[in-house]
Design a protein around this motif. Structure first.
Motif, PDB file in Angstrom:
ATOM      1  N   ASN A 124      38.459 -44.654  41.947  1.00  0.00           N
ATOM      2  CA  ASN A 124      37.643 -45.447  43.033  1.00  0.00           C
ATOM      3  C   ASN A 124      36.711 -46.678  42.613  1.00  0.00           C
ATOM      4  OD1 ASN A 124      35.365 -44.526  41.866  1.00  0.00           O
ATOM      5  ND2 ASN A 124      34.650 -43.252  43.403  1.00  0.00           N
ATOM      6  N   THR A 125      37.248 -47.277  41.405  1.00  0.00           N
ATOM      7  CA  THR A 125      36.477 -48.215  40.777  1.00  0.00           C
ATOM      8  C   THR A 125      36.835 -49.705  40.873  1.00  0.00           C
ATOM      9  OG1 THR A 125      35.728 -46.495  39.332  1.00  0.00           O
ATOM     10  CG2 THR A 125      34.899 -48.726  38.805  1.00  0.00           C
ATOM     11  N   THR A 126      37.973 -49.874  40.142  1.00  0.00           N
ATOM     12  CA  THR A 126      38.594 -51.435  40.092  1.00  0.00           C
ATOM     13  C   THR A 126      40.000 -51.435  40.438  1.00  0.00           C
ATOM     14  OG1 THR A 126      36.965 -51.525  38.428  1.00  0.00           O
ATOM     15  CG2 THR A 126      38.265 -53.311  38.742  1.00  0.00           C
ATOM     16  N   PRO A 127      40.309 -52.282  41.219  1.00  0.00           N
ATOM     17  CA  PRO A 127      41.749 -52.762  41.289  1.00  0.00           C
ATOM     18  C   PRO A 127      42.160 -53.715  40.137  1.00  0.00           C
ATOM     19  CG  PRO A 127      40.519 -53.475  43.174  1.00  0.00           C
ATOM     20  CD  PRO A 127      39.585 -53.163  42.260  1.00  0.00           C
ATOM     21  N   TYR A 135      47.085 -51.270  40.101  1.00  0.00           N
ATOM     22  CA  TYR A 135      46.542 -49.893  39.629  1.00  0.00           C
ATOM     23  C   TYR A 135      45.281 -49.775  40.325  1.00  0.00           C
ATOM     24  CZ  TYR A 135      49.825 -50.264  35.524  1.00  0.00           C
ATOM     25  OH  TYR A 135      50.732 -50.695  34.688  1.00  0.00           O
ATOM     26  N   ALA A 136      44.730 -48.540  40.663  1.00  0.00           N
ATOM     27  CA  ALA A 136      43.582 -48.230  41.063  1.00  0.00           C
ATOM     28  C   ALA A 136      43.035 -47.350  39.835  1.00  0.00           C
ATOM     29  CB  ALA A 136      43.426 -47.032  42.274  1.00  0.00           C
ATOM     30  N   THR A 137      41.819 -47.673  39.103  1.00  0.00           N
ATOM     31  CA  THR A 137      41.237 -47.167  37.911  1.00  0.00           C
ATOM     32  C   THR A 137      39.755 -46.609  38.232  1.00  0.00           C
ATOM     33  OG1 THR A 137      40.176 -49.273  37.478  1.00  0.00           O
ATOM     34  CG2 THR A 137      42.520 -49.024  36.899  1.00  0.00           C
ATOM     35  N   LYS A 138      39.517 -45.746  37.353  1.00  0.00           N
ATOM     36  CA  LYS A 138      38.289 -45.021  37.230  1.00  0.00           C
ATOM     37  C   LYS A 138      38.042 -44.569  35.791  1.00  0.00           C
ATOM     38  CE  LYS A 138      35.077 -41.618  39.276  1.00  0.00           C
ATOM     39  NZ  LYS A 138      34.149 -42.646  39.860  1.00  0.00           N
ATOM     40  N   GLU A 139      36.929 -44.664  35.366  1.00  0.00           N
ATOM     41  CA  GLU A 139      36.801 -44.337  33.790  1.00  0.00           C
ATOM     42  C   GLU A 139      36.954 -43.038  33.545  1.00  0.00           C
ATOM     43  OE1 GLU A 139      32.919 -46.297  33.871  1.00  0.00           O
ATOM     44  OE2 GLU A 139      32.136 -44.471  32.975  1.00  0.00           O
ATOM     45  N   ASP A 140      37.088 -42.051  34.356  1.00  0.00           N
ATOM     46  CA  ASP A 140      37.341 -40.739  34.174  1.00  0.00           C
ATOM     47  C   ASP A 140      38.506 -40.143  34.375  1.00  0.00           C
ATOM     48  OD1 ASP A 140      37.653 -40.395  36.871  1.00  0.00           O
ATOM     49  OD2 ASP A 140      35.739 -39.320  37.355  1.00  0.00           O
ATOM     50  N   GLY A 141      39.691 -41.002  34.395  1.00  0.00           N
ATOM     51  CA  GLY A 141      40.909 -40.330  34.537  1.00  0.00           C
ATOM     52  C   GLY A 141      41.945 -41.525  34.205  1.00  0.00           C
ATOM     53  N   LEU A 142      43.267 -41.389  34.568  1.00  0.00           N
ATOM     54  CA  LEU A 142      44.275 -42.173  34.253  1.00  0.00           C
ATOM     55  C   LEU A 142      44.372 -43.286  35.458  1.00  0.00           C
ATOM     56  CD1 LEU A 142      46.879 -39.745  32.769  1.00  0.00           C
ATOM     57  CD2 LEU A 142      45.674 -41.619  31.704  1.00  0.00           C
ATOM     58  N   PRO A 143      44.725 -44.380  35.118  1.00  0.00           N
ATOM     59  CA  PRO A 143      45.294 -45.453  36.300  1.00  0.00           C
ATOM     60  C   PRO A 143      46.007 -44.877  37.186  1.00  0.00           C
ATOM     61  CG  PRO A 143      45.900 -46.170  34.274  1.00  0.00           C
ATOM     62  CD  PRO A 143      45.269 -44.821  34.056  1.00  0.00           C
ATOM     63  N   HIS A 144      45.921 -45.001  38.689  1.00  0.00           N
ATOM     64  CA  HIS A 144      46.921 -44.717  39.658  1.00  0.00           C
ATOM     65  C   HIS A 144      47.730 -46.078  40.150  1.00  0.00           C
ATOM     66  CE1 HIS A 144      44.953 -40.874  39.534  1.00  0.00           C
ATOM     67  NE2 HIS A 144      45.640 -40.561  40.481  1.00  0.00           N
ATOM     68  N   ARG A 145      49.057 -45.997  39.847  1.00  0.00           N
ATOM     69  CA  ARG A 145      49.818 -47.184  40.470  1.00  0.00           C
ATOM     70  C   ARG A 145      49.865 -46.899  41.953  1.00  0.00           C
ATOM     71  NH1 ARG A 145      55.484 -48.186  37.697  1.00  0.00           N
ATOM     72  NH2 ARG A 145      55.475 -49.726  39.328  1.00  0.00           N
ATOM     73  N   GLY A 160      54.066 -43.960  30.114  1.00  0.00           N
ATOM     74  CA  GLY A 160      55.217 -43.560  29.505  1.00  0.00           C
ATOM     75  C   GLY A 160      55.021 -42.687  28.090  1.00  0.00           C
ATOM     76  N   GLY A 161      53.536 -42.219  28.069  1.00  0.00           N
ATOM     77  CA  GLY A 161      53.189 -41.485  26.876  1.00  0.00           C
ATOM     78  C   GLY A 161      52.464 -42.398  26.036  1.00  0.00           C
ATOM     79  N   ALA A 162      52.526 -43.684  26.174  1.00  0.00           N
ATOM     80  CA  ALA A 162      51.967 -44.582  25.214  1.00  0.00           C
ATOM     81  C   ALA A 162      50.358 -44.475  25.355  1.00  0.00           C
ATOM     82  CB  ALA A 162      52.267 -45.987  25.451  1.00  0.00           C
ATOM     83  N   TRP A 163      49.707 -44.031  26.294  1.00  0.00           N
ATOM     84  CA  TRP A 163      48.305 -43.969  26.561  1.00  0.00           C
ATOM     85  C   TRP A 163      47.756 -42.343  25.944  1.00  0.00           C
ATOM     86  CZ3 TRP A 163      45.048 -47.600  26.763  1.00  0.00           C
ATOM     87  CH2 TRP A 163      43.675 -47.223  27.218  1.00  0.00           C
ATOM     88  N   LYS A 164      47.075 -42.566  24.903  1.00  0.00           N
ATOM     89  CA  LYS A 164      46.621 -41.404  24.220  1.00  0.00           C
ATOM     90  C   LYS A 164      45.128 -41.019  24.426  1.00  0.00           C
ATOM     91  CE  LYS A 164      50.361 -42.646  21.008  1.00  0.00           C
ATOM     92  NZ  LYS A 164      50.520 -43.425  19.707  1.00  0.00           N
ATOM     93  N   SER A 165      44.852 -41.074  25.658  1.00  0.00           N
ATOM     94  CA  SER A 165      43.422 -40.636  26.222  1.00  0.00           C
ATOM     95  C   SER A 165      43.444 -40.052  27.563  1.00  0.00           C
ATOM     96  CB  SER A 165      42.697 -41.913  26.158  1.00  0.00           C
ATOM     97  OG  SER A 165      41.518 -41.792  26.970  1.00  0.00           O
ATOM     98  N   GLN A 166      42.687 -39.087  27.722  1.00  0.00           N
ATOM     99  CA  GLN A 166      42.545 -38.485  28.949  1.00  0.00           C
ATOM    100  C   GLN A 166      42.124 -39.501  30.206  1.00  0.00           C
ATOM    101  OE1 GLN A 166      39.920 -34.946  28.784  1.00  0.00           O
ATOM    102  NE2 GLN A 166      41.820 -33.632  28.031  1.00  0.00           N
ATOM    103  N   ALA A 167      41.404 -40.582  29.695  1.00  0.00           N
ATOM    104  CA  ALA A 167      40.768 -41.324  30.646  1.00  0.00           C
ATOM    105  C   ALA A 167      41.185 -42.746  30.263  1.00  0.00           C
ATOM    106  CB  ALA A 167      39.351 -41.218  30.693  1.00  0.00           C
ATOM    107  N   PHE A 168      40.996 -43.889  31.276  1.00  0.00           N
ATOM    108  CA  PHE A 168      41.319 -45.227  31.095  1.00  0.00           C
ATOM    109  C   PHE A 168      40.030 -46.157  31.743  1.00  0.00           C
ATOM    110  CE2 PHE A 168      43.481 -49.080  32.417  1.00  0.00           C
ATOM    111  CZ  PHE A 168      44.504 -49.339  31.597  1.00  0.00           C
ATOM    112  N   THR A 169      39.712 -47.017  30.985  1.00  0.00           N
ATOM    113  CA  THR A 169      38.536 -47.783  31.774  1.00  0.00           C
ATOM    114  C   THR A 169      38.865 -48.293  32.894  1.00  0.00           C
ATOM    115  OG1 THR A 169      37.109 -49.460  31.353  1.00  0.00           O
ATOM    116  CG2 THR A 169      39.175 -49.943  30.360  1.00  0.00           C
TER     117      THR A 169
END
Lengths: 486, 486
Positions: A124-127, A135-145, A160-169
């Motif tokens: 719910n945070t930043t386009p 992407y729709a982003t929020k720091e507690d999860g992955l971005p949604h296309r 594609g597996g390149a993002w090695k974190s549960q979350a994304f700024t």
């Protein structure tokens, strides 16, 4: 069933919107610039079902994306929920299933999954757009296309597996020179962990560099800054722990005894090259811009002297009062031995934390910071609404070279949200373009979009929606060349 | 571009809505009856572009259909424009192309087509369902087929060539015994013509009988009534002419010197068997119900003593004042020689013209008339809005056997629109079910839907939309057995 009647503060203008909408050829006043060709996207927090517990905070509510598509002087509007896993599960259950903000232990047993907190993100945070993807982003999860034309949710991505974190700024930064995107995730390996994952994507969207490191203590890392040579990640003040979450509390508390900290990461270095600079109690929620000048890394940002979050308890037991929040220059001297930063107030004028710049100058020498603020010299009746008390009535252009502030007033009954800078097609001079930003108008129960000529800070047009909008978190303009717009 | 700033009266609650929307699991209060399985459709007039000339009347504005889908105690909402040829041409041109109400001579030359006035219909009046098909109707054009789930417009239909009229009434009537539908079109062969085409469709939608005849003088024929043996078509008061249209005026004027007239057509007769009964100056815009008792045909309807249309000029030059409008019984004695009808006032209480009955009793002996009206004994702040002056604050159940009036008040700040009767599943007793109707709430800038227990006239639930709605013209409930609802 959706019964909000027991929800305090959820009536009137800022009641949840809860509807998806299309407006064709929006009502406008003034003259929409004919050369604006692109879309202004916003993300809004909008409860699909009433929060449970009822005092859960707005940051936890469901993500909703809206867009204003500009083309040939005509504007079309579209608004859609982000179809996160959480949204879909609640739609099926027809009730709220998720508990306190970023505390999966308070979730309904049927959806509780503390090992994978990213499954409960609301995006719910930043386009964000990079490499032609929205992407729709929020720091507690992955971005949604998100489909940039229909706003349909394609789904979360780990690249594609390149993002090695549960979350994304929610605030990756794009280097205007190389087209690279820097992004990080914190609590990267699990709830309350000190792990941060940082990566650089090239202009095609492929990860070319990555880092993994720990912060001094787990805290909210909401934004970042980028220079040609460094990545800066500010943090501190907010604290959490697994104990706290097991006690059923919301994710963050504020600890005034904690220093602020700033990770300064050389873009061509390794994790071992990161420098952590410390400062006094501060909240740097968003950054304006940064640059590297020799051995100095300079960050400019709104900074608050104390807890800026009305929803997060003060561990010292203090009652919340909005702290001073002003534009400051925070300098990291790479030659210093004590790892302390220095701070200078650029403008005494209090502002909100929602600063933006001409992104063509990101990481480079620049001049203008745009931010909404409350001009006390202008009449305002909007402040009488309790939910508008942190509001703003004006957009401001702060000139960090001359100290000049140029202002554009939004209206007596209006509450303004973050302005976004839109470059004028064909121009390259910093600040040549427009500001676009939301003006909520509770007096007429409708949302408006202001288009302001950035050099003169004069309003040139307004788009008038026939309904109110949920508050936005952030908005972003993407030109027709940046996304495959129909 | 859509600039409504010069449009008087197009601000606030009744400004054009101009948006399409979906609400999932609407906010509700009270308890939605779990056995309500079907959809409540409404048609609204809603300007896509400002009228031109600016004083064109609301009846001319674009058609917009909304639906509340009820199922298992949950309600979903959807609203879509009816994609008429007129709508699509205006969307492409991005401006208003059509002139005065039902006067094609005032249209933009690019779309002007006086030989085919049905091409400029806005399909904004009544949702109709027959033989499993949903239509958006308006008396100046052909019905438009609408997908009952998506509200997509499939297009206008002449029923495979079986419909031999340019226009089709917005008030066909369905015989509850046979499932047949009676419908007519007036000005059937061209603008201002006296021709009427009347047909009966069997329950599968095939035309089984048809009539062609002329009215005493061309007038608005808005509604009709059906008994087991007769069709009744009321008219009169409104007048028009090709001269009038060539002068660039709106379609109708009111001529107080003209008698009212009523065509009484035997369902098993021919055009030559039609009887025309005359009455004094009257406006019977809508009918409640009718029946044939031996040689008497009895119509019950709200009737106004003079011009009920604020928008239609009085040829005698009088200023508009809302006439007395009460529920009356109009009797046609087939044995009489003078072809005059007789009239009896059933209730002195003034009402709007929007009457409905339990449609299972259509054409049969019955007891209850439902209508919205203004109960002067109830507090109301809604009347202060100029556009609410013809409004209503209560639903009423008028018992024509006992003379009793049972009332349900909609709220101090609410304006009510036509109630529709929804039978309780499994019941057969007249009046066993609910009333559903819109309550506009300008104080909160939102539309609400009231669900009222019809036997007790007590409100049981309310659906609350997060936005205002355009006014509706008519609404209609269709159960899951009547339309292929998903």
């Amino acid at each position: 069933m959706a019964d909000f009647s027991g929800q305090a503060g959820m009536r009137g203008y800022f009641a949840p919107s809860r509807f998806e909408a299309d407006v064709y050829d929006c009502e406008t006043t003034g003259e929409i610039p004919k050369d604006l060709d692109g879309a202004f996207y916003r993300l809004h927090p909008d409860w699909l079902y009433p929060p449970n517990p009822p005092d859960d905070i707005p940051l936890a509510s469901d993500g909703y994306m809206s867009m204003f598509r500009f083309r040939g002087g005509v504007v079309d509007y579209k608004g859609r929920y982000v179809r996160t896993e959480r949204f879909e599960r609640q739609m099926s259950a027809r009730r709220q299933l998720y508990g306190y903000y970023r505390n999966p232990f308070t979730d309904d047993p049927g959806v509780r999954d503390p090992e994978h907190p990213q499954r409960r993100t609301t995006a719910n945070t930043t386009p964000v757009a990079h490499a032609g993807v929205l992407y729709a982003t929020k720091e507690d999860g992955l971005p949604h296309r998100i489909d940039p034309n229909t706003l349909e949710t394609i789904g979360p991505t780990d690249f594609g597996g390149a993002w090695k974190s549960q979350a994304f700024t929610a605030h990756p930064k794009i280097d205007p020179v190389t087209g690279e995107m820097a992004a990080f995730g914190y609590e990267a390996s699990g709830l309350c962990s000190k792990d941060v994952f940082l990566a650089i994507f090239d202009r095609t969207g492929a990860v070319t560099r990555e880092w993994r490191f720990e912060v001094p203590y787990t805290s909210m890392l909401h934004d970042m800054a980028l220079t040609r040579e460094h990545v800066i990640i500010p943090g501190g003040g907010c604290v959490t722990s697994l104990e706290r979450l097991h006690e059923g509390k919301t994710h963050w508390a504020w600890d005034s005894s904690k220093p602020s900290y700033y990770g300064v990461i050389p873009r061509d270095g390794e994790a071992k090259d990161i420098r952590w600079f410390l400062g006094p109690e501060r909240a740097v929620v968003h950054t304006a811009n940064a640059r590297t000048e020799g051995s100095k890394v300079i960050l400019e940002a709104p900074a608050a002297d104390a807890n800026p979050w009305p929803w997060f308890e003060d561990l010292a037991g203090g009652q919340f009062t909005a702290p001073r929040n002003t534009l400051r220059r925070i300098t990291f001297d790479l030659d210093s031995k004590d790892d302390r930063c220095t701070e200078e107030v650029l403008f005494e004028q209090p502002v909100t934390s929602f600063t933006r710049v001409d992104d063509r100058r990101l990481g480079l020498p620049y001049r203008y910071i745009y931010v909404q603020y409350f001009d006390l010299d202008r009449p305002s009746r909007a402040g009488s609404h309790p939910q508008l008390r942190y509001g703003a009535n004006s957009f401001g252009r702060f000139d960090i070279l001359t100290g000049e502030l140029k202002s554009c007033f939004g209206g007596e009954t209006h509450m303004l949200q973050e302005p976004s800078f839109v470059p004028r097609p064909g121009s390259s001079e910093e600040g040549d373009g427009w500001l676009i930003g939301t003006a909520h108008n509770p007096a007429e129960m409708r949302a408006e979009l202001m288009i302001v000529d950035a050099p003169t800070m004069q309003e040139v047009a307004r788009v008038i929606l026939p309904f109110r909008n949920a508050t936005q978190v952030h908005g972003a303009w993407f030109g027709a060349g940046e996304l495959p717009l129909a």
